[in-house]
Design an enzyme around this catalytic site. Sequence first.
Site, PDB file in Angstrom:
ATOM      1  N   ASP A   1       0.870  -1.174   0.000  1.00  0.00           N
ATOM      2  CA  ASP A   1       0.000   0.000   0.000  1.00  0.00           C
ATOM      3  C   ASP A   1       0.908   1.226   0.000  1.00  0.00           C
ATOM      4  OD1 ASP A   1      -1.732   2.090   0.525  1.00  0.00           O
ATOM      5  OD2 ASP A   1      -2.908   0.990   2.017  1.00  0.00           O
ATOM      6  N   HIS A   2       0.903   1.949  -1.119  1.00  0.00           N
ATOM      7  CA  HIS A   2       1.842   3.065  -1.268  1.00  0.00           C
ATOM      8  C   HIS A   2       1.529   4.221  -0.333  1.00  0.00           C
ATOM      9  CE1 HIS A   2       5.209   4.873  -2.994  1.00  0.00           C
ATOM     10  NE2 HIS A   2       4.827   5.047  -4.246  1.00  0.00           N
ATOM     11  N   ARG A   3       0.365   4.223   0.295  1.00  0.00           N
ATOM     12  CA  ARG A   3       0.071   5.258   1.288  1.00  0.00           C
ATOM     13  C   ARG A   3       0.898   5.054   2.546  1.00  0.00           C
ATOM     14  NH1 ARG A   3      -6.264   4.374   1.901  1.00  0.00           N
ATOM     15  NH2 ARG A   3      -5.418   2.273   2.167  1.00  0.00           N
TER      16      ARG A   3
END
Length: 508
Positions: free
Chosen positions: A479-481
């Site tokens: 999850d790039h967040r």
Amino acid sequence: MVREFKLPDVGEGVSEGEIVQWLVEEGDTVEEDQPVAEVETDKAVVEVPAPVDGTVRQIRADEGEMVPVGNVIITFNVEGEPVEETTEREAADAAEADGADAEPAGDEGTETAGESAETPEGRVFAAPSARRLARELGVDIAEVDGSGPSGRISEHDVRAAADSGGSEPETATAEASESASAAEASAESAGATSSGSTAGGAPQQVESADREKTLAAPATRRLADEEGVDLNAVPATEKRDGEPFVTPEAVREYAQAQQEAQKADTEALGLREEPAEREERTPYRGIRKSIGDQMERSKYSAPHITHHDSVEVTNLVEIRERLKGRAEERGIQLTYMPLIMKAVTAALKDFPMVNSSLDEENEEIVEKNYYNIGVAAATDAGLMVPVVDDVDHKGLLQIASEMNELVQKARDRSIAREEMQGGTFTVTNVGGIGGEYATPIINYPEAGILALGAIEERPVVEDGEVVARHTLPLSLSVDHRLVDGADAARFTNRVKEYLKDPELLLLE
């Protein structure tokens, strides 16, 4: 007395379930808590137990039918209590008034123990599952001796007949090759002449087909529509209120005879049989829909990035080969997965963001100091993810034993909902079917998932020379967040260190 049993709430938030399989038949004696049916929800397949000691009176839902929670699916005659008698007409009226799909009690509800295996109308008294099995095994259902109440034929009776060399079922093929009219006659007499005569040997009295009005239960009319059968063309072997009455079994037998007649005509003319339909449609529901909803939520909630790499695992292969025999002595199958789970857990301790999740409602990042590793398992119902809790506190063989048990339960569709919850990171093996790299979808709300390719010998350059070494392709989606690309690469490198030199895990 008659005890009605409604489909219970088999899981939190579940509003309906699909009847996968009935484990009992009408007339069977059951004990309290004995499983009577398998029901599939959007979470899993569960067994529904009987609420009382008694005898199965009537099954009110078909296999494959979606039933709302709270609907009556089966009734029981409770032991030691008088049975409430219900006339056929009352049962039919009640079904139509309630809009229910249940069939009227009919002959099965009022037969006495002294009657034969055929109903008074001459039709064989057998469960649909027994009839289906008879067709599959090539057994003439009319020649099977029933061992159930009132001579009812069970699947066990059909198998016994097949083992003893039961006769082949009659088909219309030979007759149709001689005359197309004979095949048509077979279809017209379906449902009334499949067994040839009544229990006493007398010819059956069949109401002529092509009527203008026919009585039938709502479920029977629905069945006729599904089979593409004109209800007014189905021979009726009984009357209700002076009008011809058609049963579900008569519809099935008529439809089967039509299919056999068409097949016989095709074979007689030497034509190649074409598929009945160009497309087949299956309801999108149950576990498959639940998986799809979860994947959709993950893909559109968490911005994915995927990092690909590979690692030379010669030492891992050798260690697993040495330990495999010891594990087998303890009755445990040791695959590479438990070793990889230990390596992943050690790396997660160094990169806690990969073991985190995002609480979107409260806008908080949740870093987890426990390591519950999910193992994606391919099943007939789709991809399911059993979770092995607290991997960092367990030995290799304990992890292997728990993982094997959970994966098998998932494939048997007997796994409990809570055994697939609480994961912090997931590992999936695409190499089991020969794959190398993938773009796995995160098991939301986790922050990462690692896909494993096939461990195979591949060319590797060592000291300027090309040699064959066992290598393992890795594909990490995060999850790039929560996880930056650089941290994804560093985490993968740490996993590679442990897999290349598994002895480092002894220091953890």
